[in-house]
Design a protein around this motif. Structure first.
Motif, mmCIF file in Angstrom:
data_model
loop_
_atom_site.group_PDB
_atom_site.id
_atom_site.type_symbol
_atom_site.label_atom_id
_atom_site.label_comp_id
_atom_site.label_asym_id
_atom_site.label_seq_id
_atom_site.Cartn_x
_atom_site.Cartn_y
_atom_site.Cartn_z
ATOM 1 N N ILE A 49 -1.689 -0.111 -9.052
ATOM 2 C CA ILE A 49 -0.516 0.715 -9.331
ATOM 3 C C ILE A 49 -1.056 2.100 -9.627
ATOM 4 N N GLU A 50 -0.779 3.044 -8.732
ATOM 5 C CA GLU A 50 -1.295 4.399 -8.897
ATOM 6 C C GLU A 50 -0.543 5.384 -8.022
ATOM 7 N N PRO A 51 -0.552 6.638 -8.343
ATOM 8 C CA PRO A 51 -0.799 7.212 -9.659
ATOM 9 C C PRO A 51 0.402 6.947 -10.565
ATOM 10 N N ALA A 52 0.114 6.740 -11.816
ATOM 11 C CA ALA A 52 1.156 6.421 -12.792
ATOM 12 C C ALA A 52 0.789 7.048 -14.128
ATOM 13 N N PHE A 53 1.754 7.094 -15.022
ATOM 14 C CA PHE A 53 1.447 7.465 -16.398
ATOM 15 C C PHE A 53 2.264 6.606 -17.344
ATOM 16 N N ILE A 54 1.694 6.395 -18.521
ATOM 17 C CA ILE A 54 2.290 5.504 -19.512
ATOM 18 C C ILE A 54 3.428 6.216 -20.225
ATOM 19 N N VAL A 55 4.572 5.541 -20.317
ATOM 20 C CA VAL A 55 5.703 6.102 -21.052
ATOM 21 C C VAL A 55 6.046 5.287 -22.287
ATOM 22 N N PHE A 108 5.686 5.151 -15.439
ATOM 23 C CA PHE A 108 6.347 5.887 -14.368
ATOM 24 C C PHE A 108 5.303 5.981 -13.263
ATOM 25 N N VAL A 109 5.646 5.482 -12.081
ATOM 26 C CA VAL A 109 4.745 5.507 -10.933
ATOM 27 C C VAL A 109 5.234 6.592 -9.988
ATOM 28 N N LEU A 110 4.320 7.460 -9.568
ATOM 29 C CA LEU A 110 4.666 8.533 -8.641
ATOM 30 C C LEU A 110 4.616 7.974 -7.228
ATOM 31 N N SER A 111 5.745 7.995 -6.548
ATOM 32 C CA SER A 111 5.860 7.439 -5.207
ATOM 33 C C SER A 111 5.467 8.488 -4.171
ATOM 34 N N PRO A 112 4.642 8.102 -3.201
ATOM 35 C CA PRO A 112 4.257 9.063 -2.164
ATOM 36 C C PRO A 112 5.412 9.410 -1.222
ATOM 37 N N GLN A 113 6.399 8.527 -1.124
ATOM 38 C CA GLN A 113 7.538 8.801 -0.263
ATOM 39 C C GLN A 113 8.590 9.586 -1.043
ATOM 40 N N GLU A 114 8.989 10.693 -0.512
ATOM 41 C CA GLU A 114 10.112 11.483 -1.013
ATOM 42 C C GLU A 114 9.937 11.971 -2.450
ATOM 43 N N SER A 115 8.718 12.004 -2.947
ATOM 44 C CA SER A 115 8.426 12.527 -4.288
ATOM 45 C C SER A 115 9.277 11.877 -5.378
ATOM 46 N N ASN A 116 9.421 10.577 -5.322
ATOM 47 C CA ASN A 116 10.198 9.843 -6.323
ATOM 48 C C ASN A 116 9.313 9.376 -7.462
ATOM 49 N N ILE A 117 9.929 9.131 -8.602
ATOM 50 C CA ILE A 117 9.258 8.514 -9.734
ATOM 51 C C ILE A 117 9.933 7.173 -9.961
ATOM 52 N N ILE A 118 9.131 6.105 -10.001
ATOM 53 C CA ILE A 118 9.659 4.761 -10.158
ATOM 54 C C ILE A 118 9.266 4.245 -11.536
ATOM 55 N N SER A 119 10.243 3.773 -12.274
ATOM 56 C CA SER A 119 9.983 3.182 -13.579
ATOM 57 C C SER A 119 9.646 1.716 -13.393
ATOM 58 N N THR A 120 8.570 1.278 -14.036
ATOM 59 C CA THR A 120 8.177 -0.125 -13.928
ATOM 60 C C THR A 120 7.534 -0.578 -15.230
ATOM 61 N N ALA A 121 7.510 -1.867 -15.431
ATOM 62 C CA ALA A 121 6.838 -2.456 -16.588
ATOM 63 C C ALA A 121 5.842 -3.481 -16.080
ATOM 64 N N VAL A 122 4.659 -3.494 -16.684
ATOM 65 C CA VAL A 122 3.600 -4.417 -16.304
ATOM 66 C C VAL A 122 3.324 -5.329 -17.491
ATOM 67 N N LEU A 123 3.228 -6.626 -17.238
ATOM 68 C CA LEU A 123 2.834 -7.547 -18.294
ATOM 69 C C LEU A 123 1.398 -7.229 -18.692
#
Length: 117
Positions: free
Chosen positions: A49-55, A65-80
């Motif tokens: 999972i990259e590039p991302a930063f901890i929120v 928050f994961v920076l998506s290469p498509q369309e400059s989106n930011i995707i929120s996700t949670a990892v166990l």
């Protein structure tokens, strides 16, 4: 590392300390502290999972928050946290804002024709 140890790791603190160490080693010590530290998370799956930063973080989840290469989106996700094998620092983004007048007004490439030969 067993699952109990993995979930008790404070990844936010470890990433901050690692970022400080890297900045010191490359001579950026004394520069402004990074507001967002870009990371790469390796889980037990093959994909990173990259590039991302901890929120956020709790005992069970690491919120990113994961920076998506498509369309400059930011995707929120949670990892166990139990699924995390390692986290690496990619870089940091300063809390300081850049003055637009300091950015040169010129194309990034003077001659792009050499890229497509």
């Amino acid at each position: 590392m067993n699952n109990c140890q993995s979930s008790s790791v404070n990844w936010s603190e470890k990433v901050r300390i690692l970022d400080e160490k890297i900045r010191r080693e490359i001579g950026l010590e004394g520069e402004s502290e990074a507001k967002h530290i870009l990371i790469k998370v390796q889980t037990k799956s093959a994909e990173t999972i990259e590039p991302a930063f901890i929120v956020g973080e709790d005992e069970t989840f690491l919120d990113l928050f994961v920076l998506s290469p498509q369309e400059s989106n930011i995707i929120s996700t949670a990892v166990l946290k139990n699924n995390i094998q390692s986290i690496g620092v990619i870089g940091g983004m300063s809390a300081e804002k850049t003055d637009a007048s300091e950015i040169p007004d010129r194309p990034a490439l003077d001659d792009a024709s050499t890229l497509y030969q």
